[in-house]
Design a protein around this motif. Structure first.
Motif, mmCIF file in Angstrom:
data_model
loop_
_atom_site.group_PDB
_atom_site.id
_atom_site.type_symbol
_atom_site.label_atom_id
_atom_site.label_comp_id
_atom_site.label_asym_id
_atom_site.label_seq_id
_atom_site.Cartn_x
_atom_site.Cartn_y
_atom_site.Cartn_z
ATOM 1 N N ARG A 234 0.942 -1.103 0.144
ATOM 2 C CA ARG A 234 0.066 0.120 -0.282
ATOM 3 C C ARG A 234 0.879 1.390 -0.060
ATOM 4 N NH1 ARG A 234 -3.999 -2.311 4.392
ATOM 5 N NH2 ARG A 234 -5.310 -3.695 3.216
ATOM 6 N N THR A 235 2.099 1.270 0.239
ATOM 7 C CA THR A 235 2.911 2.294 0.227
ATOM 8 C C THR A 235 3.689 2.627 -1.090
ATOM 9 O OG1 THR A 235 4.691 1.091 1.378
ATOM 10 C CG2 THR A 235 3.144 2.266 2.796
ATOM 11 N N LYS A 236 3.345 1.789 -1.995
ATOM 12 C CA LYS A 236 4.087 1.696 -3.328
ATOM 13 C C LYS A 236 3.425 2.723 -4.170
ATOM 14 C CE LYS A 236 5.604 -1.194 -7.000
ATOM 15 N NZ LYS A 236 5.556 -2.498 -7.551
ATOM 16 N N PHE A 237 3.945 3.417 -5.157
ATOM 17 C CA PHE A 237 3.368 4.585 -6.133
ATOM 18 C C PHE A 237 2.637 3.447 -7.307
ATOM 19 C CE2 PHE A 237 3.480 6.440 -10.246
ATOM 20 C CZ PHE A 237 2.746 7.467 -9.988
ATOM 21 N N TYR A 238 1.281 3.739 -7.732
ATOM 22 C CA TYR A 238 0.860 3.141 -8.624
ATOM 23 C C TYR A 238 0.152 4.215 -9.446
ATOM 24 C CZ TYR A 238 0.805 -1.332 -5.769
ATOM 25 O OH TYR A 238 1.214 -2.385 -4.963
ATOM 26 N N LEU A 239 -0.128 3.828 -10.750
ATOM 27 C CA LEU A 239 -0.898 4.633 -11.489
ATOM 28 C C LEU A 239 -2.407 4.574 -11.264
ATOM 29 C CD1 LEU A 239 0.552 3.823 -15.093
ATOM 30 C CD2 LEU A 239 0.871 5.627 -13.679
ATOM 31 N N ASP A 240 -3.281 5.409 -11.261
ATOM 32 C CA ASP A 240 -4.833 5.574 -10.880
ATOM 33 C C ASP A 240 -5.485 5.548 -11.877
ATOM 34 O OD1 ASP A 240 -7.122 5.515 -9.625
ATOM 35 O OD2 ASP A 240 -6.656 7.169 -8.317
ATOM 36 N N ARG A 241 -5.811 4.568 -12.720
ATOM 37 C CA ARG A 241 -6.324 4.511 -14.117
ATOM 38 C C ARG A 241 -8.096 4.951 -13.904
ATOM 39 N NH1 ARG A 241 -3.095 3.633 -18.467
ATOM 40 N NH2 ARG A 241 -1.112 2.411 -17.720
ATOM 41 N N GLN A 242 -8.533 4.793 -12.724
ATOM 42 C CA GLN A 242 -9.953 5.104 -12.472
ATOM 43 C C GLN A 242 -10.202 6.412 -12.278
ATOM 44 O OE1 GLN A 242 -10.452 3.089 -8.716
ATOM 45 N NE2 GLN A 242 -11.138 1.009 -9.548
ATOM 46 N N ASN A 243 -9.256 7.483 -11.777
ATOM 47 C CA ASN A 243 -9.426 8.701 -11.780
ATOM 48 C C ASN A 243 -8.715 9.624 -12.735
ATOM 49 O OD1 ASN A 243 -11.162 8.509 -9.373
ATOM 50 N ND2 ASN A 243 -9.404 8.355 -8.265
ATOM 51 N N ALA A 244 -7.880 8.758 -13.855
ATOM 52 C CA ALA A 244 -7.132 9.110 -14.846
ATOM 53 C C ALA A 244 -7.773 10.051 -16.020
ATOM 54 C CB ALA A 244 -6.615 8.244 -15.483
ATOM 55 N N ILE B 286 9.389 17.069 -18.304
ATOM 56 C CA ILE B 286 8.247 17.000 -17.494
ATOM 57 C C ILE B 286 7.349 15.764 -18.360
ATOM 58 C CG2 ILE B 286 6.067 17.219 -16.187
ATOM 59 C CD1 ILE B 286 7.773 19.543 -15.276
ATOM 60 N N ILE B 287 7.232 16.222 -19.717
ATOM 61 C CA ILE B 287 6.504 15.403 -20.566
ATOM 62 C C ILE B 287 7.139 14.220 -20.740
ATOM 63 C CG2 ILE B 287 5.646 15.302 -22.954
ATOM 64 C CD1 ILE B 287 5.499 18.399 -23.093
ATOM 65 N N ALA B 288 8.307 14.200 -21.001
ATOM 66 C CA ALA B 288 9.136 12.737 -21.014
ATOM 67 C C ALA B 288 9.053 12.088 -19.854
ATOM 68 C CB ALA B 288 10.771 12.944 -21.744
ATOM 69 N N ALA B 289 9.091 12.708 -18.671
ATOM 70 C CA ALA B 289 9.069 11.806 -17.311
ATOM 71 C C ALA B 289 7.734 11.467 -17.171
ATOM 72 C CB ALA B 289 9.442 12.802 -16.388
ATOM 73 N N TYR B 290 6.517 11.961 -17.722
ATOM 74 C CA TYR B 290 5.518 11.509 -17.618
ATOM 75 C C TYR B 290 5.073 10.405 -18.487
ATOM 76 C CZ TYR B 290 0.259 11.980 -17.825
ATOM 77 O OH TYR B 290 -1.010 11.539 -17.705
ATOM 78 N N PHE B 291 5.618 10.185 -19.686
ATOM 79 C CA PHE B 291 5.398 9.070 -20.439
ATOM 80 C C PHE B 291 6.402 7.935 -19.771
ATOM 81 C CE2 PHE B 291 3.724 12.188 -23.411
ATOM 82 C CZ PHE B 291 2.649 11.592 -23.669
ATOM 83 N N VAL B 292 7.302 8.162 -19.364
ATOM 84 C CA VAL B 292 8.295 7.118 -18.741
ATOM 85 C C VAL B 292 7.913 6.594 -17.539
ATOM 86 C CG1 VAL B 292 10.446 6.830 -17.482
ATOM 87 C CG2 VAL B 292 10.553 8.041 -19.682
ATOM 88 N N ILE B 293 7.115 7.395 -16.722
ATOM 89 C CA ILE B 293 6.516 6.914 -15.365
ATOM 90 C C ILE B 293 5.093 6.093 -15.747
ATOM 91 C CG2 ILE B 293 4.923 7.756 -13.414
ATOM 92 C CD1 ILE B 293 6.889 10.418 -13.178
ATOM 93 N N ALA B 294 4.500 6.516 -16.823
ATOM 94 C CA ALA B 294 3.340 5.721 -17.426
ATOM 95 C C ALA B 294 3.822 4.586 -17.905
ATOM 96 C CB ALA B 294 2.591 6.682 -18.427
ATOM 97 N N TRP B 295 5.023 4.376 -18.465
ATOM 98 C CA TRP B 295 5.555 3.028 -19.089
ATOM 99 C C TRP B 295 6.052 2.185 -18.009
ATOM 100 C CZ3 TRP B 295 10.913 1.751 -20.467
ATOM 101 C CH2 TRP B 295 10.696 0.651 -21.388
ATOM 102 N N ILE B 296 6.660 2.619 -16.853
ATOM 103 C CA ILE B 296 7.298 1.827 -15.788
ATOM 104 C C ILE B 296 6.195 1.520 -14.535
ATOM 105 C CG2 ILE B 296 8.916 1.835 -14.059
ATOM 106 C CD1 ILE B 296 10.581 3.463 -15.917
ATOM 107 N N ALA B 297 5.495 2.334 -14.103
ATOM 108 C CA ALA B 297 4.615 2.280 -13.090
ATOM 109 C C ALA B 297 3.712 1.209 -13.421
ATOM 110 C CB ALA B 297 4.362 3.480 -12.639
ATOM 111 N N GLU B 298 3.256 0.573 -12.234
ATOM 112 C CA GLU B 298 2.109 -0.220 -12.327
ATOM 113 C C GLU B 298 0.905 0.206 -11.988
ATOM 114 O OE1 GLU B 298 3.103 -3.565 -9.529
ATOM 115 O OE2 GLU B 298 5.132 -3.683 -10.022
ATOM 116 N N ASP B 299 -0.075 -0.444 -12.479
ATOM 117 C CA ASP B 299 -1.613 0.009 -12.203
ATOM 118 C C ASP B 299 -1.954 -0.275 -10.870
ATOM 119 O OD1 ASP B 299 -2.028 0.733 -14.980
ATOM 120 O OD2 ASP B 299 -3.063 -1.070 -15.245
ATOM 121 N N LYS B 300 -2.847 0.389 -10.255
ATOM 122 C CA LYS B 300 -3.404 0.177 -8.745
ATOM 123 C C LYS B 300 -4.384 -0.964 -8.771
ATOM 124 C CE LYS B 300 -6.311 3.115 -6.525
ATOM 125 N NZ LYS B 300 -6.903 3.856 -6.065
#
Length: 126
Positions: A5-15, A51-65
């Motif tokens: 629960r303390t890990k960063f996840y992509l929140d696709r429900q509120n995306a 920030i745009i590049a970082a956004y897409f890298v985070i979206a590619w690497i991070a897991e879904d919640k």
């Protein structure tokens, strides 16, 4: 629960697009509107195009919640507090447990005392 629960996840429900800003908002406890406005302001006004590049890298690497990560309604706020300051959270839990222990000791003292009126009331409840 297998997921942390303390890990960063992509929140696709509120995306709005990929869920990165919603994930940051869920992780920090800040309203998602402010995260989105801050990202847009940094990108456009401060011309921080990385920030745009970082956004897409985070979206590619991070897991879904995972579904059902927070079972209770107050559970999310608790875990956001743990993420922001784990020492304070541990101190709060210790304080609550200490208070419960003190109250249980008071109950035990009253129950084991020679108070006949209390003993008769307890016996009448059985």
């Amino acid at each position: 629960m297998a997921s942390r629960r303390t890990k960063f996840y992509l929140d696709r429900q509120n995306a709005k697009y990929k869920g990165v800003c919603a994930g940051i908002a869920d992780y920090t406890g800040i309203d998602v509107l402010w995260i989105r406005l801050g990202a847009a302001a940094l990108t456009l006004l401060a011309q921080q195009w990385w920030i745009i590049a970082a956004y897409f890298v985070i979206a590619w690497i991070a897991e879904d919640k995972p579904q059902g990560l927070y079972h209770d309604t107050g559970d999310a706020e608790f875990w956001q507090g743990v993420r922001s300051n784990p020492k304070r959270s541990a101190a709060e839990v210790r304080s609550k447990l200490r208070d419960i222990d003190r109250r249980m000791a008071d109950v035990e003292t009253l129950y084991t005392s020679r108070n006949t009126q209390l003993a008769s009331e307890i016996d009448s409840l059985r």
